[in-house]
Design an enzyme around this catalytic site. Structure first.
Site, mmCIF file in Angstrom:
data_model
loop_
_atom_site.group_PDB
_atom_site.id
_atom_site.type_symbol
_atom_site.label_atom_id
_atom_site.label_comp_id
_atom_site.label_asym_id
_atom_site.label_seq_id
_atom_site.Cartn_x
_atom_site.Cartn_y
_atom_site.Cartn_z
ATOM 1 N N VAL A 56 -25.411 -0.999 -7.000
ATOM 2 C CA VAL A 56 -26.681 -1.658 -7.321
ATOM 3 C C VAL A 56 -26.648 -2.053 -8.782
ATOM 4 O O VAL A 56 -26.455 -1.201 -9.666
ATOM 5 C CB VAL A 56 -27.890 -0.733 -7.035
ATOM 6 C CG1 VAL A 56 -29.183 -1.386 -7.515
ATOM 7 C CG2 VAL A 56 -27.983 -0.430 -5.545
ATOM 8 N N ALA A 101 -26.764 0.054 -13.927
ATOM 9 C CA ALA A 101 -26.223 -0.076 -12.570
ATOM 10 C C ALA A 101 -25.871 1.319 -12.057
ATOM 11 O O ALA A 101 -25.883 2.294 -12.821
ATOM 12 C CB ALA A 101 -24.968 -0.941 -12.580
ATOM 13 N N LYS A 102 -25.586 1.444 -10.815
ATOM 14 C CA LYS A 102 -25.078 2.689 -10.247
ATOM 15 C C LYS A 102 -24.373 2.356 -8.947
ATOM 16 O O LYS A 102 -24.693 1.350 -8.311
ATOM 17 C CB LYS A 102 -26.227 3.666 -9.955
ATOM 18 C CG LYS A 102 -25.803 5.104 -9.953
ATOM 19 C CD LYS A 102 -25.697 5.653 -11.358
ATOM 20 C CE LYS A 102 -25.281 7.092 -11.404
ATOM 21 N NZ LYS A 102 -25.403 7.634 -12.755
ATOM 22 N N GLY A 103 -23.424 3.194 -8.559
ATOM 23 C CA GLY A 103 -22.727 2.951 -7.303
ATOM 24 C C GLY A 103 -22.355 4.260 -6.671
ATOM 25 O O GLY A 103 -22.540 5.333 -7.258
ATOM 26 N N ASP A 142 -19.377 9.979 -12.236
ATOM 27 C CA ASP A 142 -20.646 10.658 -11.963
ATOM 28 C C ASP A 142 -20.291 11.824 -11.030
ATOM 29 O O ASP A 142 -19.103 12.150 -10.898
ATOM 30 C CB ASP A 142 -21.636 9.669 -11.318
ATOM 31 C CG ASP A 142 -23.057 10.209 -11.275
ATOM 32 O OD1 ASP A 142 -23.747 10.143 -12.292
ATOM 33 O OD2 ASP A 142 -23.487 10.724 -10.219
#
Ligand code: NAD
Length: 410
Positions: A56, A101-103, A142
């Site tokens: 995202v 953002a992050k995934g 992460d």
């Protein structure tokens, strides 16, 4: 309440203070792009396994999208979106030139062999490499991902685009990583804890601390707080906890936890439950493990004077209200744990310049940014007579909002 609903509730509290219109709120909250891909691999036994991967990209008005990649069985679209928005406000609070953002991939990485993990990571990059890049979107580690996985991302991306270490941060030192990256989040947490004490006219030396989580963030935070003279009385992890009323011997505990499975059974303390630790009478409580652990019930029982949020989203909105009523100061995640993304920024700068910094420089620059960001949030909270979390959101949202308006909509 889902993590996305919590993140939006905190956003709206600040947006109310700022008098943001409904249109502006919608613009700032809506992600720029949400990607969901199939990641199919052949397992070691020849069977096919299919996973779902997400990225995202929430906002890039202040710079390239930036945010970690999580491998966890509970990863879903909502959680990734919530964490992506947090990254946007976090990079703005510390004023580094990135968006958010992050995934993630919905997978339990412990169930895969190293070879399967590598194939999974490379396949995911095959699927999303076109939206990544050092000036587009830069992933980082992460939960469930590490420097090795970042190395595979770097090498797989480079197969398509030519050698490009700046596409990802948190890489191993041997592959263009930065000194001081591994310790950065915990070091940042200890700097923020010391600044908080200073503002309360207390010294970090002699301050008592309880810490949940002894992984990357918790162990480095404990080490630097111990070095600064704080008394870390209690530490817990997924397997148990230890407590010493005179202060734990942190170097001894680090050595013990490395050899054993966590802190449980450390001879330099008595055992303590997570619940006892979270409600113990200390100056500073530091949640450095999971999200959502500080519930309304814990908040009513907590005896700490200050909470420094090292984990992402450890406090539920209900608990936050209780802390405010009980005048327990909460230093929010988007400020307290921003040391990691700050040194990721330094790694990216070094990669862009093909030049390596020394550890002293990384630490000094990190210290400057954390202290300046703390001051900005503290002053905003004081001037507006609002909690530090709302103040941090106001600082972050304000910077993103101004960049958005200056960029123009069309
Ligand atoms: P990690 O996996 O290295 O460590 C997690 C720790 O939490 C471990 O000690 C584990 O035993 C403990 N834990 C797990 N479940 C627990 C439970 N039920 N009770 C008590 N302890 C439990 O993870 P990390 O990288 O240290 O991240 C910790 C938190 O900090 C996460 O919320 C993460 O999103 C956040 N964070 C990490 C970074 C970073 O740079 N690593 C940056 C910003 C935020």
């Amino acid at each position: 309440m889902s993590s996305l609903e919590s993140a939006q509730r905190y956003f709206n509290l600040a947006a109310d203070q700022m008098g943001l219109s409904a249109n502006m709120r919608k613009l700032l909250l809506t992600p720029e792009r949400e990607v969901k891909v199939q990641v199919a691999i052949e397992r070691d036994n020849g069977e096919v396994a299919t996973f779902i991967g997400y990225r995202v990209q929430h906002d890039n008005h202040r710079g390239a999208f930036k945010g970690g990649l999580r491998y966890h069985h509970e990863v879903d679209a909502d959680e990734v979106q919530a964490l992506a928005t947090l990254m946007t406000w976090k990079t703005a609070v510390v004023d580094i030139p990135f968006g958010g953002a992050k995934g993630g991939i919905q997978v339990n990485p412990k169930e895969l062999s190293a070879g399967e993990l590598e194939r999974l990571t490379r396949k995911f990059i095959d699927q999303i490499h076109e939206i990544l890049g050092p000036d587009k979107d830069i992933p980082a580690p992460d939960m469930g991902t590490d420097a090795q996985i970042m190395a595979w991302i770097y090498r797989q991306y480079s197969k398509y685009h030519g050698d490009c270490p700046g596409v990802v941060t948190g890489k191993p030192l041997e592959l263009h990583g930065s000194v001081g990256r591994e310790e950065a989040t915990g070091r940042g947490v200890s700097i923020i804890a010391a600044e908080t004490m200073r503002r309360l006219n207390r010294d970090i030396k002699g301050a008592t601390v309880a810490l949940q989580g002894f992984g990357n963030v918790g162990s480095f935070a404990a080490k630097f707080l111990y070095d600064a003279g704080a008394k870390v009385l209690g530490i817990s992890d997924a397997f148990g906890g230890v407590w010493n009323k005179d202060g734990l011997d942190i170097p001894g505990l680090l050595a013990y936890a490395n050899k054993n499975r966590g802190v449980q059974g450390f001879p330099g303390g008595d055992s303590v439950t997570n619940h006892e630790l979270m409600t113990s009478k200390v100056d500073i409580l530091i949640p450095a493990a999971l999200g959502g652990v500080l519930t309304k019930e814990i908040a009513e029982l907590a005896q700490a004077k200050v909470i420094v949020e090292a984990a992402n989203g450890p406090t539920t909105p209900d608990a936050d209200e209780v802390f405010e009523r009980r005048e327990i100061l909460v230093v929010p995640d988007i400020l307290a744990n921003a040391g990691g993304v700050t040194v990721s920024y330094f790694e990216w700068v070094q990669n862009c310049q093909h030049f390596q910094w020394e550890l002293d420089r990384v630490r000094n620059e990190l210290h400057k940014i954390m202290v300046a960001s703390f001051d900005k949030v503290w002053t905003t909270a004081e001037q507006k007579k609002i909690p530090m979390r709302t103040a941090a959101y106001i600082v972050g949202i304000g910077r993103v909002g101004r960049a958005t308006q200056l960029s123009g909509i069309s």
